[in-house]
Structures are given as structure tokens and as C-alpha cells.
Design a protein around this motif. Structure first.
Motif, PDB file in Angstrom:
ATOM      1  N   GLN A   1      60.980 -32.482   3.915  1.00  0.00           N
ATOM      2  CA  GLN A   1      61.497 -31.959   2.646  1.00  0.00           C
ATOM      3  C   GLN A   1      60.478 -32.150   1.535  1.00  0.00           C
ATOM      4  OE1 GLN A   1      64.389 -30.202   2.200  1.00  0.00           O
ATOM      5  NE2 GLN A   1      63.452 -29.801   0.214  1.00  0.00           N
ATOM      6  N   TYR A   2      59.766 -33.258   1.566  1.00  0.00           N
ATOM      7  CA  TYR A   2      58.715 -33.565   0.584  1.00  0.00           C
ATOM      8  C   TYR A   2      57.638 -32.476   0.612  1.00  0.00           C
ATOM      9  CZ  TYR A   2      54.488 -36.332  -0.729  1.00  0.00           C
ATOM     10  OH  TYR A   2      53.314 -36.797  -1.255  1.00  0.00           O
ATOM     11  N   VAL A   3      57.194 -32.076   1.797  1.00  0.00           N
ATOM     12  CA  VAL A   3      56.200 -31.017   1.928  1.00  0.00           C
ATOM     13  C   VAL A   3      56.769 -29.698   1.424  1.00  0.00           C
ATOM     14  CG1 VAL A   3      54.852 -29.655   3.574  1.00  0.00           C
ATOM     15  CG2 VAL A   3      54.959 -32.138   3.821  1.00  0.00           C
ATOM     16  N   VAL A   4      57.996 -29.380   1.794  1.00  0.00           N
ATOM     17  CA  VAL A   4      58.624 -28.139   1.357  1.00  0.00           C
ATOM     18  C   VAL A   4      58.718 -28.097  -0.171  1.00  0.00           C
ATOM     19  CG1 VAL A   4      60.782 -26.831   1.337  1.00  0.00           C
ATOM     20  CG2 VAL A   4      59.898 -27.743   3.489  1.00  0.00           C
ATOM     21  N   ASP A   5      59.106 -29.214  -0.796  1.00  0.00           N
ATOM     22  CA  ASP A   5      59.239 -29.257  -2.251  1.00  0.00           C
ATOM     23  C   ASP A   5      57.901 -28.983  -2.939  1.00  0.00           C
ATOM     24  OD1 ASP A   5      61.921 -29.807  -1.985  1.00  0.00           O
ATOM     25  OD2 ASP A   5      61.706 -31.968  -2.354  1.00  0.00           O
ATOM     26  N   VAL A   6      56.841 -29.614  -2.457  1.00  0.00           N
ATOM     27  CA  VAL A   6      55.518 -29.401  -3.053  1.00  0.00           C
ATOM     28  C   VAL A   6      55.047 -27.975  -2.823  1.00  0.00           C
ATOM     29  CG1 VAL A   6      53.084 -30.083  -2.988  1.00  0.00           C
ATOM     30  CG2 VAL A   6      54.870 -31.838  -2.919  1.00  0.00           C
ATOM     31  N   MET A   7      55.261 -27.455  -1.617  1.00  0.00           N
ATOM     32  CA  MET A   7      54.792 -26.103  -1.320  1.00  0.00           C
ATOM     33  C   MET A   7      55.626 -25.032  -2.016  1.00  0.00           C
ATOM     34  SD  MET A   7      52.018 -26.573   0.092  1.00  0.00           S
ATOM     35  CE  MET A   7      51.692 -24.823   0.282  1.00  0.00           C
ATOM     36  N   ASP A   8      56.868 -25.348  -2.389  1.00  0.00           N
ATOM     37  CA  ASP A   8      57.636 -24.420  -3.222  1.00  0.00           C
ATOM     38  C   ASP A   8      56.937 -24.229  -4.568  1.00  0.00           C
ATOM     39  OD1 ASP A   8      59.616 -23.854  -1.418  1.00  0.00           O
ATOM     40  OD2 ASP A   8      61.066 -25.277  -2.241  1.00  0.00           O
ATOM     41  N   ILE A   9      56.255 -25.270  -5.026  1.00  0.00           N
ATOM     42  CA  ILE A   9      55.539 -25.209  -6.303  1.00  0.00           C
ATOM     43  C   ILE A   9      54.167 -24.549  -6.131  1.00  0.00           C
ATOM     44  CG2 ILE A   9      54.581 -26.608  -8.189  1.00  0.00           C
ATOM     45  CD1 ILE A   9      56.718 -28.764  -7.354  1.00  0.00           C
ATOM     46  N   LEU A  10      53.473 -24.859  -5.044  1.00  0.00           N
ATOM     47  CA  LEU A  10      52.094 -24.389  -4.846  1.00  0.00           C
ATOM     48  C   LEU A  10      51.988 -23.230  -3.854  1.00  0.00           C
ATOM     49  CD1 LEU A  10      50.261 -27.845  -4.622  1.00  0.00           C
ATOM     50  CD2 LEU A  10      50.554 -26.369  -6.632  1.00  0.00           C
ATOM     51  N   GLY A  11      53.119 -22.679  -3.434  1.00  0.00           N
ATOM     52  CA  GLY A  11      53.104 -21.634  -2.406  1.00  0.00           C
ATOM     53  C   GLY A  11      52.333 -20.392  -2.800  1.00  0.00           C
ATOM     54  N   GLU A  12      52.344 -20.037  -4.081  1.00  0.00           N
ATOM     55  CA  GLU A  12      51.631 -18.840  -4.529  1.00  0.00           C
ATOM     56  C   GLU A  12      50.126 -18.978  -4.289  1.00  0.00           C
ATOM     57  OE1 GLU A  12      50.998 -16.292  -8.655  1.00  0.00           O
ATOM     58  OE2 GLU A  12      52.706 -17.668  -8.477  1.00  0.00           O
ATOM     59  N   GLU A  13      49.592 -20.155  -4.577  1.00  0.00           N
ATOM     60  CA  GLU A  13      48.160 -20.397  -4.357  1.00  0.00           C
ATOM     61  C   GLU A  13      47.849 -20.439  -2.856  1.00  0.00           C
ATOM     62  OE1 GLU A  13      49.006 -20.625  -8.203  1.00  0.00           O
ATOM     63  OE2 GLU A  13      49.987 -21.992  -6.791  1.00  0.00           O
ATOM     64  N   PHE A  14      48.759 -21.012  -2.079  1.00  0.00           N
ATOM     65  CA  PHE A  14      48.608 -21.041  -0.621  1.00  0.00           C
ATOM     66  C   PHE A  14      48.522 -19.617  -0.076  1.00  0.00           C
ATOM     67  CE2 PHE A  14      50.384 -21.413   3.697  1.00  0.00           C
ATOM     68  CZ  PHE A  14      49.610 -22.445   4.209  1.00  0.00           C
ATOM     69  N   ASP A  15      49.392 -18.736  -0.559  1.00  0.00           N
ATOM     70  CA  ASP A  15      49.389 -17.345  -0.106  1.00  0.00           C
ATOM     71  C   ASP A  15      48.121 -16.610  -0.542  1.00  0.00           C
ATOM     72  OD1 ASP A  15      51.831 -17.721   1.108  1.00  0.00           O
ATOM     73  OD2 ASP A  15      53.001 -16.898  -0.552  1.00  0.00           O
ATOM     74  N   LYS A  16      47.637 -16.878  -1.766  1.00  0.00           N
ATOM     75  CA  LYS A  16      46.381 -16.279  -2.227  1.00  0.00           C
ATOM     76  C   LYS A  16      45.232 -16.684  -1.309  1.00  0.00           C
ATOM     77  CE  LYS A  16      47.288 -16.134  -7.219  1.00  0.00           C
ATOM     78  NZ  LYS A  16      46.929 -16.755  -8.513  1.00  0.00           N
ATOM     79  N   PHE A  17      45.205 -17.967  -0.971  1.00  0.00           N
ATOM     80  CA  PHE A  17      44.153 -18.458  -0.079  1.00  0.00           C
ATOM     81  C   PHE A  17      44.189 -17.748   1.269  1.00  0.00           C
ATOM     82  CE2 PHE A  17      43.798 -21.448   3.549  1.00  0.00           C
ATOM     83  CZ  PHE A  17      42.415 -21.465   3.649  1.00  0.00           C
ATOM     84  N   LEU A  18      45.368 -17.640   1.873  1.00  0.00           N
ATOM     85  CA  LEU A  18      45.470 -16.992   3.182  1.00  0.00           C
ATOM     86  C   LEU A  18      45.036 -15.535   3.114  1.00  0.00           C
ATOM     87  CD1 LEU A  18      48.831 -18.483   4.513  1.00  0.00           C
ATOM     88  CD2 LEU A  18      46.499 -19.142   5.146  1.00  0.00           C
ATOM     89  N   THR A  19      45.381 -14.850   2.025  1.00  0.00           N
ATOM     90  CA  THR A  19      44.965 -13.460   1.852  1.00  0.00           C
ATOM     91  C   THR A  19      43.448 -13.358   1.727  1.00  0.00           C
ATOM     92  OG1 THR A  19      47.039 -12.846   0.788  1.00  0.00           O
ATOM     93  CG2 THR A  19      45.153 -11.421   0.371  1.00  0.00           C
ATOM     94  N   ASP A  20      42.854 -14.218   0.906  1.00  0.00           N
ATOM     95  CA  ASP A  20      41.401 -14.189   0.716  1.00  0.00           C
ATOM     96  C   ASP A  20      40.662 -14.621   1.975  1.00  0.00           C
ATOM     97  OD1 ASP A  20      41.738 -13.310  -1.855  1.00  0.00           O
ATOM     98  OD2 ASP A  20      41.482 -15.272  -2.774  1.00  0.00           O
TER      99      ASP A  20
END
Length: 200
Positions: A60-79
Motif C-alpha cells: 500500500q505504501y508503494v501504491v500511495d507514493v506511485m499515485d502521486i508520482l505515477g504521471e512522471e513514471f508514465d512519462k519515463f516509460l513513454t520516453d
């Protein structure tokens, strides 16, 4: 013809709506992380919850943080999918997931010795509390030396609060000693692949 066989991709982003996201991350840090932090080993003197892996609530801790930073994570995967390696093939992370995630709090005298995260895939650092006037960024070492001088090649990125850097996990990096009691707080994470399911 120029052949770039030794391309080392790093990706740097400035997080959108940082003030709101910082508040949410600091809320997790203060309420959930700080009570579980310990000092690291002598070669990485820093307060961290790195050993939190497999502790109840970690997912849940990872999910909570990634809910906040998910947009940057997705940008990285796209790039990353658009980036070619030395053999002109795209870098790929099959079914990427967050393998582990941890906070680090540096105060006066704290540092991180040169290290890498192993052959995981990619890793990332998010600068949560950081003042470029008194703190220093993570320093990266290239695996090659300068072809003309033989000197080590280092990369010292220009970062601020809300900067997030993604880099190959095998890339050596470190943090210089902190010379202030004003904390330097970062989030680090590893991104694995080749799994059918993951934490994110």
C-alpha cells in the motif's frame, strides 16, 4: 559514419503541481516513514526505511507514493520506448513494476558512498526536500573513462525540489556529505521488468 554503441540514457523531469505533490509525499514521510527509519551502514550513513521491504503495509505504501508520482513514471516509460540503445533497438521494460521504494533523509555528516542497484533495470530518484544553495545532487559515474584524457566521466545534474531522475540501475552514483542540519530528503526506487504482475 558515427556509431554510438555506448549510449547511457538518463531521463530528468520536473514534476507538475509540485507543491501539492510535495505536501502529499511529506505527509507519508512524516506519518508513515520516519517512525520506521534507521541509520544505514557506515558506508551509507543516512536515515532510511530501505529495510522496510516485506514489512506489512509495504504494498500500500508503494501504491500511495506511485499515485502521486505515477504521471512522471508514465512519462519515463513513454520516453524510454522511444530511446534507442547502441544496437539501434529500443530500450524495453516488459511489464514494468516497482520492485522496491524507500526514503532517505540526510542531515549534517550524512552521505552515500559510490554504489549501484544491480542489474534490476532502471532506478529513480525524486528530490522531495532539497535546496540547491546548501545541498548537492546525486553524482553519476560513467562506466567508461574519457577517451582522450583517461579521466573519470561524472555527471552532476542540476536539480531542485520536484526533480525526478530515472537512470540504469547498474550506473554508479553517490551523494556527497551533507554540511547542514536542514534535511535533504529524497525518494529512491527500482523499476523491474519481466514480471506478469507487480506492485504498480
Amino acid at each position: 559514419m558515427t556509431v554510438d554503441e555506448f549510449n547511457i540514457p538518463l531521463f530528468q523531469y520536473e514534476i507538475d503541481e509540485w507543491d501539492l505533490k510535495k505536501e502529499a509525499l511529506m505527509d507519508i514521510f512524516i506519518n508513515d516513514v520516519e517512525p520506521n527509519m534507521d541509520l544505514g551502514l557506515p558506508d551509507c550513513l543516512v536515515y532510511t526505511d530501505y529495510a522496510r521491504d516485506n514489512v506489512s503495509g509495504e504494498e500500500q505504501y508503494v501504491v500511495d507514493v506511485m499515485d502521486i508520482l505515477g504521471e512522471e513514471f508514465d512519462k519515463f516509460l513513454t520516453d524510454l520506448r522511444k530511446t534507442k540503445n547502441g544496437t539501434n533497438r529500443s530500450f524495453k521494460l516488459k511489464n514494468p513494476y516497482i520492485e522496491n521504494l524507500w526514503y532517505q533523509k540526510y542531515i549534517k555528516g550524512h552521505f552515500m558512498a559510490p554504489h549501484n542497484h544491480g542489474a534490476v533495470g532502471f532506478s529513480a530518484i525524486c528530490y522531495v526536500k532539497y535546496d540547491p544553495e546548501i545541498h548537492t545532487p546525486t553524482i553519476f559515474h560513467a562506466p567508461l573513462r574519457d577517451s582522450m584524457t583517461g579521466e573519470e566521466i561524472i555527471y552532476r545534474p542540476k536539480v531542485s525540489e520536484g526533480t525526478m531522475i530515472f537512470f540504469p540501475s547498474v550506473l554508479t552514483h553517490y551523494a556527497l556529505p551533507c554540511f547542514t542540519d536542514d534535511p535533504r530528503i529524497v525518494i529512491s526506487l527500482n523499476i523491474g521488468s519481466e514480471k506478469d504482475v507487480g506492485k504498480y
